[in-house]
Design an enzyme around this catalytic site. Structure first.
Site, PDB file in Angstrom:
ATOM      1  N   ASP A 195       0.860  -1.172   0.000  1.00 49.16           N
ATOM      2  CA  ASP A 195       0.000   0.000   0.000  1.00 49.16           C
ATOM      3  C   ASP A 195       0.909   1.238   0.000  1.00 49.16           C
ATOM      4  O   ASP A 195       1.891   1.289   0.751  1.00 49.16           O
ATOM      5  CB  ASP A 195      -0.828  -0.115   1.290  1.00 49.16           C
ATOM      6  CG  ASP A 195      -1.791   1.013   1.500  1.00 49.16           C
ATOM      7  OD1 ASP A 195      -2.982   0.775   1.339  1.00 49.16           O
ATOM      8  OD2 ASP A 195      -1.333   2.118   1.828  1.00 49.16           O
ATOM      9  N   ASN A 203      -2.538  12.583  -3.530  1.00 49.65           N
ATOM     10  CA  ASN A 203      -3.629  12.960  -4.442  1.00 49.65           C
ATOM     11  C   ASN A 203      -4.156  14.354  -4.127  1.00 49.65           C
ATOM     12  O   ASN A 203      -4.388  15.159  -5.024  1.00 49.65           O
ATOM     13  CB  ASN A 203      -4.785  11.964  -4.314  1.00 49.65           C
ATOM     14  CG  ASN A 203      -4.724  10.884  -5.377  1.00 49.65           C
ATOM     15  OD1 ASN A 203      -4.179  11.103  -6.451  1.00 49.65           O
ATOM     16  ND2 ASN A 203      -5.267   9.725  -5.076  1.00 49.65           N
ATOM     17  N   HIS A 208      -5.406  14.323  -8.973  1.00 50.15           N
ATOM     18  CA  HIS A 208      -5.603  12.921  -9.338  1.00 50.15           C
ATOM     19  C   HIS A 208      -4.865  12.520 -10.603  1.00 50.15           C
ATOM     20  O   HIS A 208      -4.553  11.343 -10.786  1.00 50.15           O
ATOM     21  CB  HIS A 208      -7.098  12.614  -9.449  1.00 50.15           C
ATOM     22  CG  HIS A 208      -7.743  12.474  -8.112  1.00 50.15           C
ATOM     23  ND1 HIS A 208      -8.288  13.542  -7.434  1.00 50.15           N
ATOM     24  CD2 HIS A 208      -7.895  11.397  -7.302  1.00 50.15           C
ATOM     25  CE1 HIS A 208      -8.760  13.125  -6.266  1.00 50.15           C
ATOM     26  NE2 HIS A 208      -8.531  11.829  -6.167  1.00 50.15           N
ATOM     27  N   ASP A 212      -2.690   9.306 -10.597  1.00 47.12           N
ATOM     28  CA  ASP A 212      -2.803   8.199 -11.551  1.00 47.12           C
ATOM     29  C   ASP A 212      -1.431   7.865 -12.156  1.00 47.12           C
ATOM     30  O   ASP A 212      -1.083   6.694 -12.325  1.00 47.12           O
ATOM     31  CB  ASP A 212      -3.781   8.563 -12.679  1.00 47.12           C
ATOM     32  CG  ASP A 212      -5.233   8.465 -12.220  1.00 47.12           C
ATOM     33  OD1 ASP A 212      -5.456   8.016 -11.078  1.00 47.12           O
ATOM     34  OD2 ASP A 212      -6.127   8.841 -12.995  1.00 47.12           O
ATOM     35  N   GLU A 239      -4.880   2.368  -3.897  1.00 47.80           N
ATOM     36  CA  GLU A 239      -3.415   2.436  -3.909  1.00 47.80           C
ATOM     37  C   GLU A 239      -2.798   1.151  -3.358  1.00 47.80           C
ATOM     38  O   GLU A 239      -1.660   1.136  -2.927  1.00 47.80           O
ATOM     39  CB  GLU A 239      -2.927   3.655  -3.123  1.00 47.80           C
ATOM     40  CG  GLU A 239      -3.117   3.578  -1.613  1.00 47.80           C
ATOM     41  CD  GLU A 239      -4.463   4.105  -1.133  1.00 47.80           C
ATOM     42  OE1 GLU A 239      -5.453   4.005  -1.898  1.00 47.80           O
ATOM     43  OE2 GLU A 239      -4.531   4.596   0.001  1.00 47.80           O
TER      44      GLU A 239
END
Ligand SMILES: [Mg+2]
Length: 343
Positions: A195, A203, A208, A212, A239
């Site tokens: 993670d 973010n 975002h 990404d 994530e």
């Protein structure tokens, strides 16, 4: 657009002509060649079966009365030999009673012409068969297209669109398979759940689109570290990433985790709002076992998830395994945790 009554061009047929009378065959062959068809000739039931196997014709023209086995027998043999297939059979016979036609259709024939057959009638029947043949070919093409489309759909439904890694669905299927395989071979299986640390902050700060891009970069990195063909990196969700490492014992799992942390350190993907490092870091939970009959995907995932939670609670940027009671950070010697020994 073709004007009305223009014959549609149809591909010629490869025809197997079966008749014990040579004179009859000669007349028919001349007519069939004149219409552009290719013809193989058989003069008995046995040679008909052999030529049928050798040439796989588009159509069989079949005499009824022959010495030895008759045309009905040939038709039933041809039908039995074509599991799931269908080659049209037209009977040619001088027998013109209703029960002769009935027996012909019952034995597997598709049509029945009484000899002597008019050239026009024969050509008309063959054109009808050509149309059926074209339709049959189109159906085969369509079912091939459908199969390819289904395969693509299955692949897409198992793939994460952002990273190109397998998604949760693909991962779940593979984990089941690898547990069974490791059970059978009695080999160790390692599962890693990891993670990104403080990804919400990443973010929120960078947006975002950058988030990404970061997930994509991490996806590539995981893929590049999975060098063996059966190693399986997947995006587990958000994530979170998951890795299945078949044939990997505890020591190998730790080596993998250290290599992953080291690669991240070297890559140094900037993370503006991490409270533990200037670059992107991962926390991970590892579980390794030689699965037995009681092992399940849920059980392995639960253990890996609990180990991931332990890694987070130990300060993140590390991997943890309960089976080893070991933390990758100890091996990196930063001294933030007391030394622990292998269980
Ligand atoms: Mg005959």
């Amino acid at each position: 657009m073709l004007p009305p009554n223009t014959p549609i061009a149809l591909p010629p047929l490869r025809i197997l002509l079966v008749d014990d009378q040579e004179a009859t065959r000669q007349v028919l062959v001349a007519q069939l060649h004149a219409a552009g068809h290719a013809v193989e000739q058989a003069d008995s039931a046995e040679s008909a079966l052999t030529l049928f196997r050798q040439h796989a014709p588009d159509l069989v023209l079949l005499d009824v009365e022959m010495p030895g086995h008759d045309g009905y027998w040939v038709a039933s043999q041809l039908r039995a030999s074509e599991a799931g297939g269908w080659t049209p059979i037209i009977f040619l016979s001088s027998l013109d009673q209703d029960h002769n036609l009935w027996q012909a259709i019952e034995s597997g024939g598709d049509d029945y012409l009484v000899k002597p057959v008019s050239g026009t009638v024969l050509q008309a029947k063959l054109r009808a068969m050509q149309r059926l043949r074209r339709m049959q070919n189109r159906l085969i093409e369509l079912s091939d297209e459908l199969r390819v489309a289904n395969e693509q759909l299955t692949r897409i439904s198992h793939e994460d669109a952002l990273t190109g890694l397998p998604n949760r669905r693909g991962f779940d299927l593979r984990l089941q398979q690898e547990i069974l395989s490791a059970q059978r071979d009695q080999t160790p299986l390692t599962l890693v759940l990891c993670d990104i640390d403080f990804f919400k902050g990443y973010n929120d700060t960078l947006g975002h689109v950058e988030g990404d891009a970061c997930l994509q970069q991490l996806g590539q990195l995981l893929r590049s570290l999975c060098r063996r063909p059966r190693d399986y990196p997947a995006r587990y969700g958000g994530e979170e990433f998951a890795l299945i490492l078949p044939g990997t014992p505890r020591s190998g799992a730790m080596t993998f985790a250290r290599a992953l942390l080291r690669t991240l350190e070297l890559k140094a993907i900037p993370h503006p709002c991490s409270s533990i490092a200037k670059h992107l870091t991962l926390s991970g939970g590892i579980t390794t076992c030689v699965p037995d009959k009681t092992s399940s995907a849920e059980g392995l995932l639960r253990r890996a998830d609990e180990a991931l939670y332990a890694a987070k609670s130990r300060g993140r940027n590390c991997f943890f395994s309960f089976e080893m009671q070991m933390d990758t950070r100890e091996q990196r010697g930063n001294g933030r945790l007391p030394p622990a020994s292998l269980a």
